[in-house]
Design an enzyme around this catalytic site. Sequence first.
Site, PDB file in Angstrom:
ATOM      1  N   HIS A 170      38.619  44.885  33.991  1.00 27.93           N
ATOM      2  CA  HIS A 170      38.230  43.823  33.880  1.00 27.93           C
ATOM      3  C   HIS A 170      36.724  43.428  33.876  1.00 27.93           C
ATOM      4  O   HIS A 170      36.318  42.217  33.851  1.00 27.93           O
ATOM      5  CB  HIS A 170      38.858  42.861  34.928  1.00 27.93           C
ATOM      6  N   ASP A 378      28.330  40.066  33.410  1.00 27.28           N
ATOM      7  CA  ASP A 378      29.625  39.502  33.682  1.00 27.28           C
ATOM      8  C   ASP A 378      30.415  40.175  32.688  1.00 27.28           C
ATOM      9  O   ASP A 378      30.194  40.249  31.637  1.00 27.28           O
ATOM     10  CB  ASP A 378      29.813  38.045  33.574  1.00 27.28           C
TER      11      ASP A 378
HETATM   12  P1  ADQ Z   1      35.487  37.006  38.269  1.00 28.54           P
HETATM   13  O1  ADQ Z   1      34.366  37.541  38.644  1.00 28.54           O
HETATM   14  O2  ADQ Z   1      36.283  36.347  39.419  1.00 28.54           O
HETATM   15  O3  ADQ Z   1      36.655  37.831  37.444  1.00 28.54           O
HETATM   16  P2  ADQ Z   1      35.551  34.533  36.413  1.00 28.54           P
HETATM   17  O4  ADQ Z   1      35.754  35.355  34.842  1.00 28.54           O
HETATM   18  O5  ADQ Z   1      34.309  33.621  36.179  1.00 28.54           O
HETATM   19  O6  ADQ Z   1      34.943  35.837  37.373  1.00 28.54           O
HETATM   20  O7  ADQ Z   1      36.819  33.886  36.949  1.00 28.54           O
HETATM   21  C1  ADQ Z   1      36.489  33.247  38.199  1.00 28.54           C
HETATM   22  C2  ADQ Z   1      37.779  32.140  38.336  1.00 28.54           C
HETATM   23  O8  ADQ Z   1      37.711  31.663  39.634  1.00 28.54           O
HETATM   24  C3  ADQ Z   1      37.727  31.022  37.483  1.00 28.54           C
HETATM   25  O9  ADQ Z   1      39.146  30.793  36.864  1.00 28.54           O
HETATM   26  C4  ADQ Z   1      37.185  29.853  38.322  1.00 28.54           C
HETATM   27  O10 ADQ Z   1      37.784  28.528  37.857  1.00 28.54           O
HETATM   28  C5  ADQ Z   1      37.588  30.230  39.433  1.00 28.54           C
HETATM   29  N1  ADQ Z   1      36.381  29.768  40.433  1.00 28.54           N
HETATM   30  C6  ADQ Z   1      35.387  29.930  40.685  1.00 28.54           C
HETATM   31  N2  ADQ Z   1      34.759  29.515  41.627  1.00 28.54           N
HETATM   32  C7  ADQ Z   1      35.600  28.770  42.347  1.00 28.54           C
HETATM   33  C8  ADQ Z   1      35.802  27.870  43.540  1.00 28.54           C
HETATM   34  N3  ADQ Z   1      34.647  27.630  44.146  1.00 28.54           N
HETATM   35  N4  ADQ Z   1      36.878  27.307  43.726  1.00 28.54           N
HETATM   36  C9  ADQ Z   1      37.822  27.511  43.005  1.00 28.54           C
HETATM   37  N5  ADQ Z   1      37.957  28.127  41.953  1.00 28.54           N
HETATM   38  C10 ADQ Z   1      36.933  28.881  41.745  1.00 28.54           C
HETATM   39  C11 ADQ Z   1      36.569  39.209  36.909  1.00 28.54           C
HETATM   40  C12 ADQ Z   1      35.430  39.738  36.051  1.00 28.54           C
HETATM   41  C13 ADQ Z   1      35.150  38.437  34.972  1.00 28.54           C
HETATM   42  C14 ADQ Z   1      36.488  38.135  34.112  1.00 28.54           C
HETATM   43  C15 ADQ Z   1      37.744  38.026  34.783  1.00 28.54           C
HETATM   44  C16 ADQ Z   1      38.913  38.256  34.198  1.00 28.54           C
HETATM   45  O11 ADQ Z   1      34.377  39.621  36.832  1.00 28.54           O
HETATM   46  O12 ADQ Z   1      33.984  38.930  34.268  1.00 28.54           O
HETATM   47  O13 ADQ Z   1      36.105  37.245  33.314  1.00 28.54           O
HETATM   48  O14 ADQ Z   1      37.799  39.007  36.148  1.00 28.54           O
HETATM   49  O15 ADQ Z   1      38.989  39.501  33.525  1.00 28.54           O
END
Ligand code: ADQ
Length: 485
Positions: A170, A378
């Site tokens: 991921h 990312d």
């Molecule tokens: P993450 O690094 O966790 O995932 P991301 O893809 O941006 O990053 O997902 C974060 C999720 O958490 C989103 O659904 C967002 O809405 C939620 N979120 C963020 N901050 C929040 C808050 N303060 N309160 C509630 N919800 C919050 C990892 C990888 C990414 C990849 C994903 C999926 O690092 O690059 O896209 O896995 O494979």
Amino acid sequence: MTPGRLIVVSNREPYIHEWNKSGIRCKMPIGGLVAALDPVMQKTRGVWIAWGSGSADAEMVDEKGRLLVPEDDPRYTLRRIWLSPKEVSEYYFGFANRVIWPVCHLFQEKARYLSEYWETYREVNQRFTEATLEETNPEDHIWIHDIHFSLMPAALRKELPDNDIALFWHIPFPPWETFSCIPWRREILEGLMGADLLGFHTSSYVANFLGSVRKEFPDAQVSHSAIRYKGRVTRVRAFPIGIDNAEYRDMGSRESIKRRANKLRNKMGVKQIILGVDRLDYTKGILNRLLAFEKFLESHPKYLGKLSFIQVASPTRSSINEYKEMKRQIEETVGRVNGKFQRPQWTPIIYINRQIPSDEILMLYRIADVAMVTPIIDGMNLVAKEYVSVNDNGILILSEFAGASEEMDTAIIVNPYDIDSMANALERALSMSIEEKNRIMQPLRELVVEHDIFWWLDAFIEEWGIDLEIGVNDEEKHTIQKKAQ
Ligand code: ADQ
């Protein structure tokens, strides 16, 4: 071919039991992976193996750590694996979050290459492997997720030469020069090559992975999408993950969300709102984003008092020093910028350092005129896709180093190291005509509809070539998706 069940292995579990004041409560974690895989698991009645991390998890299971989920309509087995505090510290916070995470995000100098992390990581991979072997029938297909279990494909392959095994990674996969910093790189690559299919978010991560295999295993035959090594073939492909777009659009357009969004906008009393939503991680580029906003206010004083920047930063891995240090720097910067520009009725940066409920995130997506998704690096970044799905009038500023930029290249693309150009991008975004915004955002809206999480799942399963008998037409997808709520 006989249709088999799906055996999913991931660090996080799809259902978590926690104690609260009124007893035990079952929660489903937010996030695309569970939303996508849970309906498939419900249809195929497989087994999901994961770390039992909830405070009441142990109360709900049999002696093997198993329970049937969902509680109200049991369809598949969740098998929980217990980890000791030492294992959590060394396998999860240690090897996964302080070795693989920083190295794969090109922060190799932040990594701690401790042999005790590695030893515990190996042990935990072995324990998950044993549990998986216990659960797997000859016709089953095993789908492993992420950096926590890189050794499992090869370990399983030894015992199960004929089962289908796949893994999805991921986060980014870095170039060889960076990946080779890991002293145990050979074991990790060899572990991954036990899979029939390896998935990454983008074609450049695929190329980096194949490049690393070429360097470490000169005797392997490596093409642009497959490796032949020791008589076995591992296919390596890009599958850019999507979001549950229908669900986001549906939830984001609820009257209650619209009402609250309007109320908040009126209360804030500004003309425009800029938004950042991230886990508080050094890869997410929050500090540079704040510096760009400061630069923007300095060079465009006409905006003072007229716009605010909301940064939501949910705490994550906060016991790790690098995270503590970054939090301190960000808070200092917020304080400095606000101190410099604040007026009695106006706050330039609204900083929210906690996890907020999903309806509040949706509300913020709705009201934001500009979303700044500017990670230093990312794997994909789902926030970019969620914003596009929920917001109808705004504009997306996106880092060229987010995996999402490979597909979302009509957004305003920025280099997250270049503070001046991010400040300029903000000015461009804030002064853009509706026509230009639509020209930029329309292809992105189409993308999140077409390449949603169910498209991703179908693409992966089709490439894998397994027979699962899952519903693939849109109507059926929607029904199973609803069932998961
Ligand atoms: P993450 O690094 O966790 O995932 P991301 O893809 O941006 O990053 O997902 C974060 C999720 O958490 C989103 O659904 C967002 O809405 C939620 N979120 C963020 N901050 C929040 C808050 N303060 N309160 C509630 N919800 C919050 C990892 C990888 C990414 C990849 C994903 C999926 O690092 O690059 O896209 O896995 O494979």
